[in-house]
Motif scaffolding. Structure first.
Motif, PDB file in Angstrom:
ATOM      1  N   PHE A  71      -2.545   0.507   7.485  1.00 44.80           N
ATOM      2  CA  PHE A  71      -2.004   1.241   6.101  1.00 44.80           C
ATOM      3  C   PHE A  71      -2.698   0.651   5.804  1.00 44.80           C
ATOM      4  CE2 PHE A  71       2.373  -1.392   7.686  1.00 44.80           C
ATOM      5  CZ  PHE A  71       2.983   0.081   7.617  1.00 44.80           C
ATOM      6  N   ARG A  72      -4.565   0.876   6.472  1.00 36.27           N
ATOM      7  CA  ARG A  72      -5.562   0.323   5.002  1.00 36.27           C
ATOM      8  C   ARG A  72      -6.372   2.477   5.424  1.00 36.27           C
ATOM      9  NH1 ARG A  72      -5.918  -3.831   8.555  1.00 36.27           N
ATOM     10  NH2 ARG A  72      -7.227  -1.952  10.213  1.00 36.27           N
ATOM     11  N   PRO A 111       0.792  -1.506  -0.607  1.00 39.04           N
ATOM     12  CA  PRO A 111      -0.071   0.033  -0.203  1.00 39.04           C
ATOM     13  C   PRO A 111       0.975   1.118   0.108  1.00 39.04           C
ATOM     14  CG  PRO A 111      -0.306  -0.599   1.650  1.00 39.04           C
ATOM     15  CD  PRO A 111       0.607  -1.768   1.193  1.00 39.04           C
ATOM     16  N   ILE A 112       0.616   1.807  -0.561  1.00 37.90           N
ATOM     17  CA  ILE A 112       1.759   4.351  -1.338  1.00 37.90           C
ATOM     18  C   ILE A 112       1.320   4.109   0.288  1.00 37.90           C
ATOM     19  CG2 ILE A 112      -0.623   5.396  -1.125  1.00 37.90           C
ATOM     20  CD1 ILE A 112       2.928   5.005  -2.913  1.00 37.90           C
ATOM     21  N   GLU A 113       0.427   3.586   1.310  1.00 40.16           N
ATOM     22  CA  GLU A 113       0.138   4.028   2.839  1.00 40.16           C
ATOM     23  C   GLU A 113       1.825   3.705   3.850  1.00 40.16           C
ATOM     24  OE1 GLU A 113      -3.437   5.523   1.047  1.00 40.16           O
ATOM     25  OE2 GLU A 113      -2.630   3.092   1.596  1.00 40.16           O
ATOM     26  N   LYS A 114       2.414   3.506   2.950  1.00 39.09           N
ATOM     27  CA  LYS A 114       3.770   2.135   3.663  1.00 39.09           C
ATOM     28  C   LYS A 114       4.960   2.670   3.608  1.00 39.09           C
ATOM     29  CE  LYS A 114       5.961  -2.688   4.606  1.00 39.09           C
ATOM     30  NZ  LYS A 114       5.640  -4.029   4.223  1.00 39.09           N
ATOM     31  N   LYS A 115       4.959   3.795   2.735  1.00 41.63           N
ATOM     32  CA  LYS A 115       5.983   4.103   2.073  1.00 41.63           C
ATOM     33  C   LYS A 115       7.170   5.741   3.401  1.00 41.63           C
ATOM     34  CE  LYS A 115       5.968   1.788  -0.060  1.00 41.63           C
ATOM     35  NZ  LYS A 115       6.921   0.507  -0.350  1.00 41.63           N
ATOM     36  N   PRO A 116       6.159   6.373   3.949  1.00 36.18           N
ATOM     37  CA  PRO A 116       4.361   6.755   4.035  1.00 36.18           C
ATOM     38  C   PRO A 116       4.633   8.041   2.669  1.00 36.18           C
ATOM     39  CG  PRO A 116       5.797   7.558   6.236  1.00 36.18           C
ATOM     40  CD  PRO A 116       6.885   6.374   5.620  1.00 36.18           C
ATOM     41  N   PHE A 151      -0.152  10.964  -1.463  1.00 36.56           N
ATOM     42  CA  PHE A 151      -0.344  10.690  -2.990  1.00 36.56           C
ATOM     43  C   PHE A 151      -0.964   9.546  -3.289  1.00 36.56           C
ATOM     44  CE2 PHE A 151       2.368   8.536  -5.742  1.00 36.56           C
ATOM     45  CZ  PHE A 151       2.863  10.120  -7.023  1.00 36.56           C
ATOM     46  N   HIS A 152      -1.902   9.356  -3.863  1.00 36.25           N
ATOM     47  CA  HIS A 152      -2.541   8.087  -4.601  1.00 36.25           C
ATOM     48  C   HIS A 152      -2.961   7.634  -3.483  1.00 36.25           C
ATOM     49  CE1 HIS A 152      -1.831   9.158  -8.704  1.00 36.25           C
ATOM     50  NE2 HIS A 152      -0.774   9.517  -8.515  1.00 36.25           N
ATOM     51  N   PRO A 153      -3.364   8.471  -2.319  1.00 38.07           N
ATOM     52  CA  PRO A 153      -4.110   7.588  -1.985  1.00 38.07           C
ATOM     53  C   PRO A 153      -5.040   5.885  -1.978  1.00 38.07           C
ATOM     54  CG  PRO A 153      -5.666   9.357  -1.377  1.00 38.07           C
ATOM     55  CD  PRO A 153      -3.559   9.476  -2.632  1.00 38.07           C
TER      56      PRO A 153
END
Length: 346
Positions: A324-325, A72-77, A81-83
């Motif tokens: 990350f959800r 998930p992009i949220e992990k980068k975090p 950006f493109h949630p």
């Protein structure tokens, strides 16, 4: 899978010749190398008078199946950006830092001869992103600056395929890196590991200023930037230091740049400290908001209210998160009910 070979890889392009040898210009160490010498990163080496990137197209990955890890992009975090999208992530070996607390030390403290690596060409990376239905490609897990030419080639192909591109980085790159790779990068999470030079050198093995300069270069180049501040007890969590960091973000980047105060967990050679108290992270977030930063997050604390994205003007929740959800509340491609433009890339 491949094994280490001194003659592997490709000629590095981020390099200049000097009277003392070949100077690598990918990262801010700017190592000058005589024949046979490798840089601090261990993967860029002067081989018979030619600087070579030894690990071009070689990643640390499972040996079979589609290459890369869908995150998930949220992990980068990356929160703005493109949630809710998925990004295909790649990493290699070694680093240009020596962080005592590194949670990926099994790869970042390994040399190219220490691990079996999987050969993944830029074309194969993009094809895998397509196969795994990932909206973008990220270079992460270890420092992507040290394999700049691989990132550039993969990012160029990914963008041509309609996918976004991301690096997760310590920011220790150069103007030359931004000139060469920056045009193909859409987003970067820059990890600022404190705001005092002496402990930065002692515990990370590198000076602070080039990281700050790297974040500024990326932001000035139009790359979407978010900043992670790994908040370590009794190392970089003093309120005055936090305030100076926040003021730098406000003055040299922008008050709307998202900031992640991330919880430290003991690891590698820094197991003598406890995990960061949540209260310390909340105080850091409070200081950052006092300074004027608009989007401040508490990281590595699943379920914390400061994982949500809210309008700085009216408080309306734009994105809710638990770990990350993420779930998007309404249409992000427009304005908030109060009229403010929604500061999220979609």
């Amino acid at each position: 899978m491949s094994t280490f070979d001194d003659a592997a890889g490709v000629p590095a392009e981020l390099v200049v010749e000097t009277d003392d040898g070949l100077q690598c210009t990918a990262c801010a160490h700017r190592c000058t190398l005589s024949p046979g010498q490798a840089g601090i990163c261990d993967v860029r080496k002067n081989v018979d008078g030619e600087l070579r990137l030894l690990t071009y197209g070689q990643v640390f990955d499972r040996p079979t199946g589609p290459p890369g890890t869908a995150d998930p992009i949220e992990k980068k975090p990356l929160y703005h950006f493109h949630p809710t999208s998925r990004v295909l992530s790649f990493g290699g070996v070694s680093c240009n830092f020596a962080c005592e607390f590194c949670q990926n030390n099994h790869i970042s403290f390994a040399g190219p001869e220490d691990l079996e690596l999987r050969e993944v060409s830029p074309e194969e990376a993009v094809e895998s992103a397509r196969t795994q239905d990932c909206a973008g490609v990220a270079w992460t897990y270890n420092e992507p600056t040290i394999y700049a030419e691989y990132v550039r080639d993969g990012a160029e192909l990914a963008k041509a395929d309609g996918r976004y591109t991301v690096i997760v980085t310590n920011g220790y790159f150069t103007e030359e890196f931004i000139d060469e790779v920056g045009p193909y990068l859409d987003a970067a999470n820059v990890d600022v590991k404190g705001f005092r030079d002496r402990p930065h050198v002692k515990h990370m093995g590198a000076k602070l200023e080039p990281t700050l300069r790297g974040a500024e270069l990326a932001h000035d180049a139009g790359i979407h930037v978010e900043i992670t501040y790994l908040t370590i007890p009794d190392l970089n969590d003093e309120p005055r230091e936090i305030r100076e960091f926040a003021e730098w973000v406000r003055d040299e980047l922008d008050q709307s740049v998202p900031i992640h105060f991330t919880r430290f967990h003991p690891d590698h050679e820094m197991r003598d400290r406890p995990a960061t108290p949540v209260e310390t992270l909340e105080r850091a977030a409070e200081i950052a908001r006092e300074v004027g930063l608009e989007f401040v997050y508490v990281g590595n604390v699943p379920g914390h209210a400061d994982n949500d994205t809210r309008c700085p003007d009216c408080g309306t929740t734009w994105i809710r998160r638990n770990g990350f959800r993420a779930s998007v509340e309404g249409d992000l491609d427009g304005t908030c009910d109060c009229g403010r433009k929604i500061d999220v890339v979609v």
